[in-house]
Design an enzyme around this catalytic site. Structure first.
Site, PDB file in Angstrom:
ATOM      1  N   GLY A  70       0.867  -1.367   0.420  1.00  0.00           N
ATOM      2  CA  GLY A  70      -0.504  -0.025  -0.037  1.00  0.00           C
ATOM      3  C   GLY A  70       0.901   1.379   0.231  1.00  0.00           C
ATOM      4  N   GLN A  71       2.198   1.460   0.157  1.00  0.00           N
ATOM      5  CA  GLN A  71       3.226   2.606  -0.178  1.00  0.00           C
ATOM      6  C   GLN A  71       1.946   3.217  -1.500  1.00  0.00           C
ATOM      7  OE1 GLN A  71       4.077  -0.646  -0.109  1.00  0.00           O
ATOM      8  NE2 GLN A  71       5.786  -0.765   1.812  1.00  0.00           N
ATOM      9  N   LYS A  72       2.314   4.385  -1.386  1.00  0.00           N
ATOM     10  CA  LYS A  72       2.288   5.396  -2.255  1.00  0.00           C
ATOM     11  C   LYS A  72       3.020   5.547  -3.964  1.00  0.00           C
ATOM     12  CE  LYS A  72       0.685  10.256  -2.912  1.00  0.00           C
ATOM     13  NZ  LYS A  72      -0.501  10.754  -2.236  1.00  0.00           N
ATOM     14  N   ILE A  74       3.666   1.955  -5.397  1.00  0.00           N
ATOM     15  CA  ILE A  74       2.863   0.736  -5.762  1.00  0.00           C
ATOM     16  C   ILE A  74       1.565   1.058  -5.840  1.00  0.00           C
ATOM     17  CG2 ILE A  74       2.528  -1.322  -4.337  1.00  0.00           C
ATOM     18  CD1 ILE A  74       4.721  -1.418  -3.180  1.00  0.00           C
TER      19      ILE A  74
END
Length: 180
Positions: A70-72, A74
């Site tokens: 859920g990293q920005k 990704i």
């Protein structure tokens, strides 16, 4: 009662395959939730930098759960995993009130994507075991979930760490899938 026991009770007959897409912002608890569902140690989780796939088999069901980081940086790749999704599970860190607007924006983007049209959505309001967590009803109100039309949706308070509420969400998924 674990996930496998629950699914055995709800569905008998030929094995049905269900593709679950597990999304949410980084640090929401997606991988911890996946480990709990797979009957693994949920305390042994590290941030997902790509994706995890777990297949949980049960008499009558084969759950293919895709846990995408859920990293920005990704999130732009999330749409590469939308095809053939049966259920979208969106995990929210209920204790991270500062990011409620950001998580609401991302959920809105997902629900607006034509590849996910009509796909049922289970929102887990995770980390309810923490002191300052927003309630599931407060999150539903803040994200305006009650305005969702043309798809089944449910919000479930939970703690992926201790498992409280997780099975209730899985019961909802099982009912939605058997209804189709």
């Amino acid at each position: 009662m674990g996930l496998l026991d629950l699914l055995r009770k709800l569905k008998k007959g030929p094995e049905k395959e269900i593709r679950i897409l597990l999304l949410g912002l980084d640090n929401a608890g997606k991988t911890t939730l996946l480990k709990f569902i797979a009957s693994e140690d949920p305390t042994d989780s590290t941030p997902t930098l790509g994706f995890n796939i777990k297949t949980v088999q049960s008499k009558g069901f084969r759950l293919n759960v895709w846990d995408i980081g859920g990293q920005k940086k990704i999130r732009t790749y999330w749409r590469n995993y939308f095809e053939n999704t049966d259920v979208l599970v969106y995990v929210i860190d209920s204790a991270d009130r500062k990011r409620l607007e950001e998580t609401g924006f991302e959920l809105g983007e997902l629900l607006a994507d034509e590849k996910l049209t009509g796909v049922p959505v289970l929102v887990y309001a995770n980390k309810q075991d923490l002191l300052h967590s927003a309630s599931a009803s407060d999150i539903a109100h803040g994200l305006n979930l009650h305005s969702i039309r043309h798809r089944d949706w449910h919000i479930q308070a939970c703690s992926a760490l201790d498992g409280s509420g997780v099975e209730d969400g899985l019961v909802w998924i099982s009912k939605i899938v058997t209804k189709k």
